[in-house]
Design a protein around this motif. Structure first.
Motif, PDB file in Angstrom:
ATOM      1  N   LYS A   1       1.157  -1.391  -0.190  1.00  3.49           N
ATOM      2  CA  LYS A   1      -0.461   0.208  -0.009  1.00  3.49           C
ATOM      3  C   LYS A   1       0.793   1.062   0.132  1.00  3.49           C
ATOM      4  CE  LYS A   1      -4.078  -1.709   1.992  1.00  3.49           C
ATOM      5  NZ  LYS A   1      -4.967  -1.758   3.077  1.00  3.49           N
TER       6      LYS A   1
ATOM      7  N   ARG B   1       3.694   2.160  -1.332  1.00  4.77           N
ATOM      8  CA  ARG B   1       4.183   2.119  -2.110  1.00  4.77           C
ATOM      9  C   ARG B   1       3.489   3.106  -3.578  1.00  4.77           C
ATOM     10  NH1 ARG B   1       8.322  -2.884  -4.338  1.00  4.77           N
ATOM     11  NH2 ARG B   1      10.071  -2.406  -2.177  1.00  4.77           N
TER      12      ARG B   1
ATOM     13  N   LYS C   1       1.586   5.418  -5.629  1.00  2.94           N
ATOM     14  CA  LYS C   1       1.107   7.009  -5.652  1.00  2.94           C
ATOM     15  C   LYS C   1      -0.575   7.473  -6.403  1.00  2.94           C
ATOM     16  CE  LYS C   1       6.056   7.962  -6.000  1.00  2.94           C
ATOM     17  NZ  LYS C   1       7.639   7.755  -6.959  1.00  2.94           N
TER      18      LYS C   1
ATOM     19  N   LYS D   1       1.755   7.760   2.078  1.00  2.00           N
ATOM     20  CA  LYS D   1       1.768   9.413   0.832  1.00  2.00           C
ATOM     21  C   LYS D   1       0.680   9.951   0.637  1.00  2.00           C
ATOM     22  CE  LYS D   1       3.987   7.159  -2.350  1.00  2.00           C
ATOM     23  NZ  LYS D   1       5.452   5.882  -2.453  1.00  2.00           N
TER      24      LYS D   1
ATOM     25  N   TYR E   1      -2.218   9.344  -0.893  1.00  5.27           N
ATOM     26  CA  TYR E   1      -3.074   8.498  -1.702  1.00  5.27           C
ATOM     27  C   TYR E   1      -3.918   7.502  -1.467  1.00  5.27           C
ATOM     28  CZ  TYR E   1       0.788  10.762  -4.666  1.00  5.27           C
ATOM     29  OH  TYR E   1       1.404  11.704  -5.260  1.00  5.27           O
TER      30      TYR E   1
ATOM     31  N   VAL F   1      -2.048  -7.525   1.778  1.00  6.62           N
ATOM     32  CA  VAL F   1      -1.057  -6.295   1.641  1.00  6.62           C
ATOM     33  C   VAL F   1       0.071  -7.057   2.360  1.00  6.62           C
ATOM     34  CG1 VAL F   1      -0.423  -5.002   3.471  1.00  6.62           C
ATOM     35  CG2 VAL F   1      -3.152  -4.902   3.542  1.00  6.62           C
ATOM     36  N   ALA F   2       0.761  -6.759   1.270  1.00  4.38           N
ATOM     37  CA  ALA F   2       2.444  -7.001   1.431  1.00  4.38           C
ATOM     38  C   ALA F   2       3.487  -6.179   1.405  1.00  4.38           C
ATOM     39  CB  ALA F   2       2.909  -7.610   0.154  1.00  4.38           C
TER      40      ALA F   2
ATOM     41  N   PRO G   1      10.738   4.907  -2.406  1.00  4.18           N
ATOM     42  CA  PRO G   1       9.857   5.140  -3.841  1.00  4.18           C
ATOM     43  C   PRO G   1      10.787   5.793  -4.369  1.00  4.18           C
ATOM     44  CG  PRO G   1       9.077   6.758  -2.069  1.00  4.18           C
ATOM     45  CD  PRO G   1      10.111   5.149  -1.496  1.00  4.18           C
TER      46      PRO G   1
ATOM     47  N   PRO H   1       3.332  10.935 -10.001  1.00  6.62           N
ATOM     48  CA  PRO H   1       2.623   9.951  -9.972  1.00  6.62           C
ATOM     49  C   PRO H   1       2.150  10.277 -11.522  1.00  6.62           C
ATOM     50  CG  PRO H   1       2.838  11.350  -8.243  1.00  6.62           C
ATOM     51  CD  PRO H   1       3.451  11.719  -8.768  1.00  6.62           C
TER      52      PRO H   1
END
Lengths: 376, 83, 276, 178
Positions: free
Chosen positions: B20, B22, B24, B47, B49, C4-5, C20, C25
């Motif tokens: 989750k 990561r 964007k 973040k 999003y 969820v990973a 990241p 985006p």
């Protein structure tokens, strides 16, 4: 031992091969082209690779790539080509890539006098790329020194992980003289320090003694190399003044603080000298002739010939208290002169410049010595 | 008359994994999922999003892996079930 | 329910401590990198001998995210750097990852000459029609009439058709995809990686922040939808017929796939001859 | 003692090669020598020159300013360089190509081009001249110049070049004896 009759350019190329250079990328330009030509002939014979690139930007980039590919690599150029190489000389300094750049100086600026001598790239060799960095530059006065100093350039490049510039000039490049090639086992060869820890423990830009070990491509270290300001891991930290401070300080200090080890000066008749001529490259040969003549006339004149130009031997000049006047003789309008002045003060320095196309004659220098003697 | 032995033709199925934080929120995975099994969640990630989540009706992931390839953030992948 | 990973199966190829990444985006770059890592997963290339070289720009950052020997060089010089790297160590598989501005404006000369020499390397150009990192200026692939910060009235320059340039310069493998053609792109990357010689893949990718915004595609998603509606696959077409123009379909596909001796082979033959 | 020698002529006569071979020969004689060819466009078209400085001591200034010996094979080179020749210097000319003006000092003449043509190839003119120069000046040993010549010329022309060298050398010795 072999005795050869080589031009400076050929001697330089042979020196490179003797030093272990196995990759050459270049672009033809007068008066350095014979180096490329000779490398094209000789490198394949020793299993090395010669490639003529599309320009000097590419040549410089290619030797950096080859160095990271594990080869000892060199390029050779002259004035305008040297200007084009500055961009990636900066990358070489930033990424600490060992390589050798030969600049056979001709008279500039711009296209200038392509076939004739100049010595006006001294400051460009030092400051040519943007940003703060230190570089090593060596200046040979004879074909023998073109051979010897090219080997030394490779050794210094490997030891300090920095591009090393062989600052030749057109005169020495085209002059033929006896060159003694020592047997292989008599030639000292330095190789880059390799990591001694396993890849997961290796920090490619961590230096215990200023110079980090170097892991090349394909050696299993997954190294990231960037021209951005980077931390010890090699990762970009382009917004951290602290990382910039640490990195750039080290890049400069690794050269500055080792200046003594790189110092290479020929002193001639300096024991009781009151006036010292400061010169380098082919011009220093004229200066030596002038000193000999002046000595015959009883004048206390000596010669300081710089074989290592950068880093500049500040401490050495500071120590020369007994010298009343320094006469700097160079084929430019005063570049090394600025360095000497910086160390000994303006009022102790005289300049005998020449704009290029020819080196000074011994008579010109002798005349100037007489002048300086009258003023002192 | 022929007897058809009804072989159990199990449709391929995939398990969807989402990292989750990561995400964007570009929406590529949601828009281009051929089965339409993804939707934007209401929650915010670290973040700010909205990471994707599975739709709640009967729509099933067939494990084609398109989302996994198209995601610019390495934030989603699938595992094929029954293989 | 989704699961969820914490980690991704491709993390082993990434410098995860740098994720990241810095891309915006909706930027297509992450997708292209993703396809590349998937392609790597499906080839048997020894990662120890893989080297990634990038120039400067948004795409220039690719090198920094892949966990192999990677070189982030100067603007435009990725290809000559890669040339030296490959020639000095022939067992390396060298991939140049860079943008349209880096490879075809400041580095254009290097590109055509490396293709001409047929240096054994794969060049992946992410073409987003503009200089993203510096704020969206006109580039060598900006379509005619497109608005950028340095073509505020619309671009009056004719853009390069990169695949045409590559083919004309001598590349042995030339393909173009959009960032939406993920499967085909991945397959193409595998082909290019396995191809001996100078292989070239152009990937048309979204740049919502600096290009899309000024050209009626303010999000990556809209750009990707545009690709879906406006791209047409034409394998084997003469790349000169595949110009990119606003309002016209984007022709994608594999255009060139030929065999030719590489520089690397030739130079090692030459060495053998010289050593005799 | 420092001896400065200048070779002059026009492009294509092998003027640079002359200097190069002479320089190399000095190395075989274990003498210090610097050879400086003229370089650049002028070396291809019009005038060509090359210089050697020979000495038993270290050679500092590498260039020739006032030659002790001037070897010229064209009128242009003669007119350009003869004024630089030292007063007691020696002038060596191809007598068919150079017309001397008044006030000549020590001059050694040889029809080098004609000799070369008679030997079958005009291209060996410079070697005839080099042989003559060696015989006249005795600055270089015969063995050294021969070794340097044979090393420099292509294998298939070795015999011809040796003949050319010998013919020039013989005439040089004769000139000396006169």
């Amino acid at each position: 031992m072999q005795v050869k009759f080589y031009s400076g350019n050929i001697a330089c190329a042979e020196g490179a091969i003797a030093a272990g250079c196995r990759f050459f990328a270049g672009y033809p330009i007068t008066p350095s082209s014979e180096i490329a030509e000779h490398m094209a002939l000789r490198l394949p014979q020793v299993g090395g690779i010669f490639i003529q690139m599309e320009d000097e930007l590419a040549s410089m980039a290619a030797i950096l790539g080859a160095s990271w590919g594990g080869a000892k690599a060199m390029t050779a150029t002259s004035g305008p080509g040297f200007s084009l190489m500055q961009e990636n000389i900066g990358l070489g300094a930033m990424t600490e890539t060992p390589c050798v750049v030969v600049n056979v100086q001709r008279a500039g600026p711009s296209t200038g006098m392509p076939t004739l001598v100049g010595q006006a790239d001294v400051m460009q060799a030092r400051w040519g790329s943007h940003g703060d960095y230190e570089i090593i530059a060596l200046s040979p006065s004879s074909p023998q020194e073109c051979f010897d100093l090219t080997i030394r350039a490779f050794n210094l490049a490997e030891e300090y992980r920095v591009p090393v510039i062989v600052l030749m000039d057109e005169s020495v490049s085209h002059m033929f003289e006896k060159v003694i090639i020592p047997p292989k086992e008599k030639i000292r060869i330095v190789n880059r320090k390799k990591p001694r820890v396993p890849p997961d423990e290796f920090l490619p830009y961590k230096a215990d003694d200023f110079i980090p070990p170097m892991a090349c491509a394909g050696e299993g270290y997954s190294v990231h190399v960037t021209g951005l300001t980077h931390d010890e891991k090699g990762y970009p930290q382009a917004t951290s003044p602290e990382v910039q401070e640490r990195l750039v300080r080290r890049l400069c200090d690794k050269i500055r603080k080792n200046e003594r080890k790189m110092r290479d000066i020929e002193e001639y008749e300096m024991e009781d000298a009151e006036i010292a001529i400061v010169s380098f490259g082919t011009t220093a040969r004229s200066a030596k002739a002038a000193v000999k003549f002046a000595r015959k006339k009883g004048y206390k004149v000596g010669l300081i010939r710089l074989k290592t130009i950068w880093p500049f031997p500040d401490e050495y000049f500071e120590s020369l208290d007994g010298i009343k006047k320094f006469l700097v003789v160079e084929v430019n309008y005063g570049q090394i002169k600025l360095e000497v002045e910086r160390n000994v003060g303006k009022n102790r320095v005289e300049l005998l410049p020449k704009m290029g196309g020819e080196i000074h004659t011994p008579e010109e220098i002798y005349k100037k010595i007489r002048e300086v003697l009258q003023w002192k | 008359m022929k007897y058809w032995v009804k072989e159990e033709l199990k449709p391929p199925h995939g398990k969807v994994y989402i990292i989750k934080d990561r995400c964007k929120g570009c929406g590529f995975c949601i828009e281009f999922c051929p089965q339409g099994v993804l939707q934007e969640s209401e929650e915010f990630n670290a973040k700010g999003y909205h990471p994707p989540k599975l739709v709640e009706n009967e729509k099933k992931c067939i494990g084609c892996g398109f989302c996994s390839l198209v995601c610019p953030e390495f934030a989603i992948y699938i595992e094929k079930e029954g293989e | 329910m989704e699961i969820v990973a914490k980690n991704h199966p491709l993390d082993k190829y990434l410098r995860t401590d740098r994720i990241p990444h810095i891309w915006c985006p909706g930027c297509g770059l992450g997708t292209v990198l993703n396809c590349f890592l998937h392609a790597l997963e499906e080839t048997d290339i020894d990662l120890k001998n893989l080297a990634i070289v990038s120039g400067i720009g948004c795409t220039g950052r690719v090198a920094g995210y892949i966990n192999v020997d990677s070189y982030h060089t100067t603007h435009g010089r990725a290809i000559p750097f890669a040339t030296g790297l490959k020639l000095a160590n022939p067992k390396l598989k060298v991939v140049v990852f860079s943008g349209d501005g880096d490879l075809f404006a400041i580095g254009g000369n290097h590109f055509i000459h490396a293709a001409r020499r047929n240096i054994d390397m794969t060049v992946i150009c992410v073409n987003n029609y503009n200089y993203g990192m510096t704020g969206g200026q006109l580039g060598p692939t900006t379509p005619l009439d497109a608005r950028t910060t340095t073509s505020p009235y619309g671009n009056i320059e004719h853009p390069f058709n990169l695949c045409h340039v590559a083919a004309a310069s001598g590349a042995v493998y030339v393909a173009r995809w959009t960032a939406l053609h993920v499967r085909r792109l991945k397959e193409s990357m595998k082909e290019a990686l396995n191809k001996k010689g100078f292989s070239f893949i152009e990937v048309i990718a979204s740049c919502p922040t600096t290009y899309g915004r000024r050209n009626k595609m303010p999000t990556g998603l809209e750009t990707m939808k545009y690709y879906k509606e406006h791209s047409v696959i034409k394998h084997g077409i003469d790349p000169s017929k595949a110009d990119i123009e606003i309002g016209k379909d984007i022709v994608v596909g594999k255009f060139v796939d030929i065999e030719k001796p590489t520089f690397d082979e030739a130079v090692h033959e030459l060495i053998k001859k010289a050593r005799k | 003692m420092r001896i400065e020698i200048k070779f002059g002529g026009f492009g294509g006569q092998g003027i640079i090669t002359m200097g190069h071979i002479a320089g190399k020969a000095c190395i075989y004689d274990e003498r210090n020598v610097v050879f400086t060819p003229s370089y650049g466009p002028e070396a291809r078209g019009g005038a060509a020159s090359s210089n050697i400085v020979i000495s038993d001591e270290e050679i500092d200034y590498p260039y020739v300013t006032y030659p002790d010996i001037l070897v010229v094979m064209s009128q242009e080179a003669y007119e350009k360089y003869a004024p630089l020749l030292k007063e007691e210097g020696l002038l060596i000319i191809d007598e068919d190509l150079v017309r001397l003006k008044n006030g000549e000092g020590r001059v050694a003449k040889i029809p080098a081009t004609r000799i070369a043509e008679n030997l079958g190839k005009r291209i060996v003119t410079n070697i005839v001249m080099l042989g003559f120069f060696t015989g006249v000046t005795k600055l270089i040993s015969y063995d050294a110049i021969k070794k340097a010549v044979l090393e420099t010329v292509p294998a298939k022309f070795k015999e011809l070049n040796e003949k050319a060298l010998d013919e020039g050398y013989k005439r040089g010795i004769e000139w000396q004896e006169e």
